[in-house]
Design an enzyme around this catalytic site. Structure first.
Site, short mmCIF file in Angstrom:
data_model
loop_
_atom_site.label_atom_id
_atom_site.label_comp_id
_atom_site.label_asym_id
_atom_site.label_seq_id
_atom_site.Cartn_x
_atom_site.Cartn_y
_atom_site.Cartn_z
N HIS A 157 0.81 -1.22 0.00
CA HIS A 157 0.00 0.00 0.00
C HIS A 157 0.85 1.28 0.00
CE1 HIS A 157 0.52 -0.33 4.49
NE2 HIS A 157 0.57 0.98 4.38
N ASP A 166 0.24 -7.70 1.19
CA ASP A 166 0.68 -6.32 1.42
C ASP A 166 2.20 -6.21 1.46
OD1 ASP A 166 0.15 -3.63 1.66
OD2 ASP A 166 0.17 -3.65 3.85
N SER A 213 4.89 2.24 7.91
CA SER A 213 4.58 1.11 7.04
C SER A 213 5.78 0.74 6.18
CB SER A 213 3.39 1.45 6.14
OG SER A 213 2.23 1.63 6.90
#
Length: 454
Positions: free
Chosen positions: A194, A229, A309
């Protein structure tokens, strides 16, 4: 008018025998062997010529007891100083005379005025020091600071150079994330799907990796996997430092961990905490990307925020045990909001497997049972209710039907649709698994299913 004489009681007989007059004498008799004398002598020290007539020596003289002595209490001392019952002296202001009070007040005023005048005079006449002093050097010490191996400082020094900040720009918009160098020779960096998905196949999009020394390099997407992911990007830069990756089973709940990344765009940020849970099913989806994944996450209370992230979650040896990917948020989002002490990382075993596939082929494969399910419970037992069975899927071939409730896969309990997806995803295409299910509220039954590629 004279008062009548009170009756006199006779003296005791012993007194009469001792002091009664003898030989016709009157009055008080002489003691035995005594004789009167003109003066006091050693033989008769108490006798005078008139002793016989002394009423105090006459046992027949009238006498009586009068009233007891009366003492007049002294009045309370006068004056401002009083003595209390315990002998303490106290000043009673009410008794101070006006002149004394005036003198005391004037004395206090004089002392105050004198002190104020002296202070003012000394302040006016004292020499002021210069406002600026040239060549000033403040004191300093060099304390011995111990940064033991395994400390947060030591881990940050080891792993910091291997963690990068990733800047993504698409048109006028931009975003930041983090990444971990896993292959220094070839320039491969693991991050989250993402983080970079918005720049894939978009004309004019830019991805740039910024390193701990402040240098930067353009990056290209090697491959990305929305189902886990995980993504891999590549930079052309010599002299990179690669992180050490841990192995399966190297972490337990309670282990200290360090999160390194670029939260909120602040590169090189280090936070610490512990592993607070393992194998936590977490669903990741949306947020402007094509990510649609359920991960069996490492849960940590190390503060993680947007921008972390793709960064590293590191154990006490400095080895990467997970890739930070999401946070729990009161707003319900897993990738936005602020840290509330619940962050999630993709276990490094999963990340390594997906990254190797992406570097080798550009894609990653996942096992599939071929069902869509939702979480249910009957109050006593949880499970995954099958709401759709894909035609030609392993589930259809195994006889799984809609409304069946799957409660275990290969003996591992399944309490939700997320746990079912994690259980299946832990297998490889071609594996045969035993699925335990409940149909129409009856007893459980087991079926065999051979998984295919998702």
């Amino acid at each position: 008018m004279a008062r009548p004489r009170p009756p006199v009681a006779l003296p005791p007989e012993a007194v009469l025998r001792a002091f009664a007059p003898r030989d016709g004498q009157s009055g008080l008799g002489l003691p035995p062997g005594g004789r009167p004398g003109a003066r006091r002598t050693s033989s008769g020290p108490w006798w005078k010529p008139d002793a016989a007539a002394d009423p105090w020596r006459d046992p027949l003289a009238p006498s009586s007891l009068g009233r007891p002595a009366e003492y007049v209490e002294e009045s309370e001392p006068q004056g401002p100083i009083q003595v209390d019952a315990k002998g303490r002296r106290r000043l009673r202001l009410g008794d101070i005379t006006l002149p004394v009070a005036v003198i005391a007040v004037l004395s206090l005023l004089f002392v105050a005025a004198l002190g104020g005048t002296l202070s003012w005079y000394l302040g006016r006449t004292a020499t002021e020091s210069p406002l600026l002093t040239a060549n000033t050097q403040l004191s300093e010490v060099s304390p011995g600071i111990s940064r033991a191996p395994g400390s947060v400082a030591d881990i940050a020094q080891q792993v910091g150079p291997a963690v990068v900040s990733i800047e993504v720009r698409v048109g006028d918009s931009g975003a930041t994330g983090s990444g971990v160098v896993v292959d220094a020779e070839n320039g491969y960096i693991i991050t989250n799907n993402h983080v970079v998905s918005g720049a894939d196949d978009v004309e004019g999009a830019e991805i740039r990796a910024v390193f701990s020394d402040g240098s930067g390099s353009d990056a290209r997407i090697v491959g990305r996997d929305p189902a886990s992911d995980i993504a891999v990007i590549k930079v052309e830069k010599p002299g990179l430092v690669a992180a050490s990756l841990a192995t399966a089973g190297s972490v337990v709940v309670g282990d200290p961990v360090v999160a390194i990344g670029s939260p909120l765009g602040l590169a090189g940020t280090v936070t610490s905490g512990i592993v607070s849970a393992l194998d936590r099913p977490v669903r990741l989806s949306g947020e402007g990307s094509d990510t649609n994944a359920v991960i069996s996450a490492i849960q940590t209370d190390a503060p993680i925020n947007p921008g972390n992230s793709g960064g590293a979650l590191v154990d006490g040896t400095g080895a990467v045990i997970g890739i930070n990917t999401a946070i729990a948020s009161l707003g319900g989002s897993g990738t936005t909001g602020g840290s509330i002490g619940l962050g999630f990382a993709i276990p490094i075993d999963t990340a390594r497997d997906i990254a190797e596939q992406l570097i080798s082929t550009g894609t990653a494969v996942h096992a599939s049972l071929g069902v869509q399910a939702r979480s249910v419970t009957d109050g006593a037992r949880d499970g995954a209710l099958v709401v759709n069975v894909e035609p030609g899927s392993p589930a259809e071939a195994a006889g799984i039907e809609e409304q069946d409730v799957i409660i275990a896969v290969d003996g591992t309990p399944v309490g939700s649709s997320e746990e079912l997806q994690v259980a299946v995803d832990s297998k490889s295409p071609g594996d045969t698994v035993t699925v335990e299910l409940v149909r129409d509220g009856g007893s459980s039954t087991e079926v065999q299913a051979t998984l295919t590629t998702a």
